[in-house]
Design a protein around this motif. Structure first.
Motif, PDB file in Angstrom:
ATOM      1  N   ASN A 178       4.849 -31.098  57.360  1.00 13.86           N
ATOM      2  CA  ASN A 178       3.898 -30.910  56.267  1.00 13.86           C
ATOM      3  C   ASN A 178       2.810 -29.931  56.712  1.00 13.86           C
ATOM      4  N   ASP A 234      -0.239 -29.495  55.870  1.00 14.33           N
ATOM      5  CA  ASP A 234      -1.540 -30.127  56.114  1.00 14.33           C
ATOM      6  C   ASP A 234      -1.590 -30.783  57.486  1.00 14.33           C
ATOM      7  N   VAL A 259      -1.973 -28.046  60.085  1.00 18.31           N
ATOM      8  CA  VAL A 259      -3.365 -27.584  60.129  1.00 18.31           C
ATOM      9  C   VAL A 259      -4.225 -28.537  60.945  1.00 18.31           C
ATOM     10  N   LYS A 260      -4.047 -29.834  60.761  1.00 17.55           N
ATOM     11  CA  LYS A 260      -4.836 -30.824  61.511  1.00 17.55           C
ATOM     12  C   LYS A 260      -4.525 -30.757  63.010  1.00 17.55           C
ATOM     13  N   ALA A 275      -6.091 -22.840  57.601  1.00 16.86           N
ATOM     14  CA  ALA A 275      -6.050 -23.486  56.289  1.00 16.86           C
ATOM     15  C   ALA A 275      -4.744 -23.153  55.586  1.00 16.86           C
ATOM     16  N   THR A 276      -4.318 -24.073  54.744  1.00 17.13           N
ATOM     17  CA  THR A 276      -3.114 -23.831  53.948  1.00 17.13           C
ATOM     18  C   THR A 276      -3.439 -22.842  52.831  1.00 17.13           C
ATOM     19  N   LYS A 279      -3.574 -21.537  49.226  1.00 21.64           N
ATOM     20  CA  LYS A 279      -3.721 -22.261  47.968  1.00 21.64           C
ATOM     21  C   LYS A 279      -2.581 -21.965  47.000  1.00 21.64           C
ATOM     22  N   LYS A 337       2.259 -23.068  49.216  1.00 22.67           N
ATOM     23  CA  LYS A 337       2.040 -24.288  49.980  1.00 22.67           C
ATOM     24  C   LYS A 337       2.701 -24.267  51.351  1.00 22.67           C
TER      25      LYS A 337
END
Length: 362
Positions: free
Chosen positions: A68, A70, A73-74, A100-101, A103, A106
């Motif tokens: 994923n 997100d 990114v984390k 950052a993803t 926008k 995705k």
């Protein structure tokens, strides 16, 4: 009248303000100039910061993403201390400033790195991309290993079809054609050429005896002693009866062989040829061929699943975005803001000093 007085007093005050500013014009200009010069010195002495940006497409396995975005990114934010605030630029030559993803897309991640030179910022950006690829490479390797093992198993199944299944069916066909059919032919030949003639010989034997018994009974009629005739007659009648019964049984056996046993063996032979052999040949020529085609299709599908079209690690799409000019400091903006600030501050100082003088005069 009072309103006119207020207006006149305001006009006088504004006129006095402009007069005061005009008197201090050299101070205002000098102060503004000093502040502006200090800002210029600061702007040109400040270490320039360059930024490199890249767009990373998240890797995929089949129809699904490798992870994923997100979560990626984390992970990258923690590993490269994106959230940490660096107070001194001297502490680090390059840093990751933003992950950052996208926008709109995705499965894309936007990565920004900053450094004191484009070369260092670019190197830091590539370091993040390399870390991301190495982090998820074991997952890809495990997937590839499983698929390659599946391909090997399928290829072994394909070999087994010819090496074992086809060979086994051909052996069954051979056995059915040779052993079973030959056994039936041997049984049929035994019944027709050996057992039937043997039974016919027995019938002939008993028929000969029967004729002799009948002949002997005719000769007994010429004997005068009644007692001897009756005893002999009974014995011959029993012998005749036994002979006829035996002939009848032997005849039934011959008929059974001719009408039942031999046709049954022929039907078994035809059944083997028309049914068992046909099924075995169908299985060999059609079913095994179909099975091989399905296995080959499975192998092709597995090969596609490990191709670059179906599996890809994360990578940078397009070129790394760099700029010849640094993004920090913004020299023009600093100079303009310093000029405006110095001018406003000088005016404030003029009025403040005039205010102090006015208090002392009182």
């Amino acid at each position: 009248m009072e309103n006119r007085r207020v207006i006149n007093e305001d006009e006088i005050d504004l006129r006095e303000l402009f007069v005061t500013l005009w008197k201090k014009k050299w101070f205002i200009g000098f102060f503004t100039l000093i502040v502006t010069i200090l800002a210029i010195v600061y702007a040109y002495m400040k270490t320039p910061i360059y930024e490199v940006k890249s767009n990373i497409r998240v890797g995929y396995i089949g129809a699904g993403l490798i992870e994923n975005p997100d979560i990626i990114v984390k992970i990258l934010s923690v590993v490269f201390h994106v959230e940490d605030k660096i107070t001194k630029r001297e502490e680090v030559t390059a840093e990751v400033t933003s992950i950052a993803t996208n926008k709109k897309l995705k499965d894309f991640i936007e990565l920004k790195t900053q450094a004191t030179s484009n070369k260092e910022a670019l190197q830091k950006n590539k370091e993040v991309v390399s870390f991301l690829q190495n982090y998820y490479q074991p997952k890809i390797d495990e997937y590839l290993r499983d698929k390659k093992n599946s391909i090997t198993d399928a290829q072994n199944d394909l070999i087994a079809v010819d090496a074992f299944e086809r060979k086994n069916i051909e052996n069954q066909i051979k056995i059915s054609k040779t052993q079973n059919i030959v056994e039936i032919d041997e049984k049929t030949e035994f019944l027709v050429k050996k057992k039937v003639p043997l039974l016919e010989n027995k019938i002939e034997f008993y028929q000969t005896n029967l004729d002799e018994y009948i002949k002997e009974i005719k000769q007994l009629k010429n004997i005068t002693e009644a007692t001897i005739i009756s005893i002999q007659m009974v014995n011959y009648q029993n012998l005749i009866l036994d002979a006829r019964n035996t002939i009848g049984d032997l005849t039934i056996q011959i008929l059974d062989i001719q009408n039942n046993q031999v046709p049954k063996l022929q039907r078994e032979k035809e059944n083997i040829i028309s049914d068992i052999l046909r099924k075995l040949e169908y299985k060999r020529d059609v079913e095994l061929k179909s099975k091989k085609i399905k296995i080959q299709e499975r192998i092709e599908k597995l090969k596609y699943e490990i191709s670059s079209q179906n599996i890809q690690n994360s990578l940078v799409v397009g070129e790394y975005i760099t700029k010849d000019a640094p993004i920090k400091p913004k020299k023009k903006l600093i100079v303009v803001v310093a000029f405006v600030t110095g001018f406003i501050l000088s005016i404030f100082l003029v009025f403040f000093l005039e205010f102090i003088k006015g208090i002392k005069k009182q």
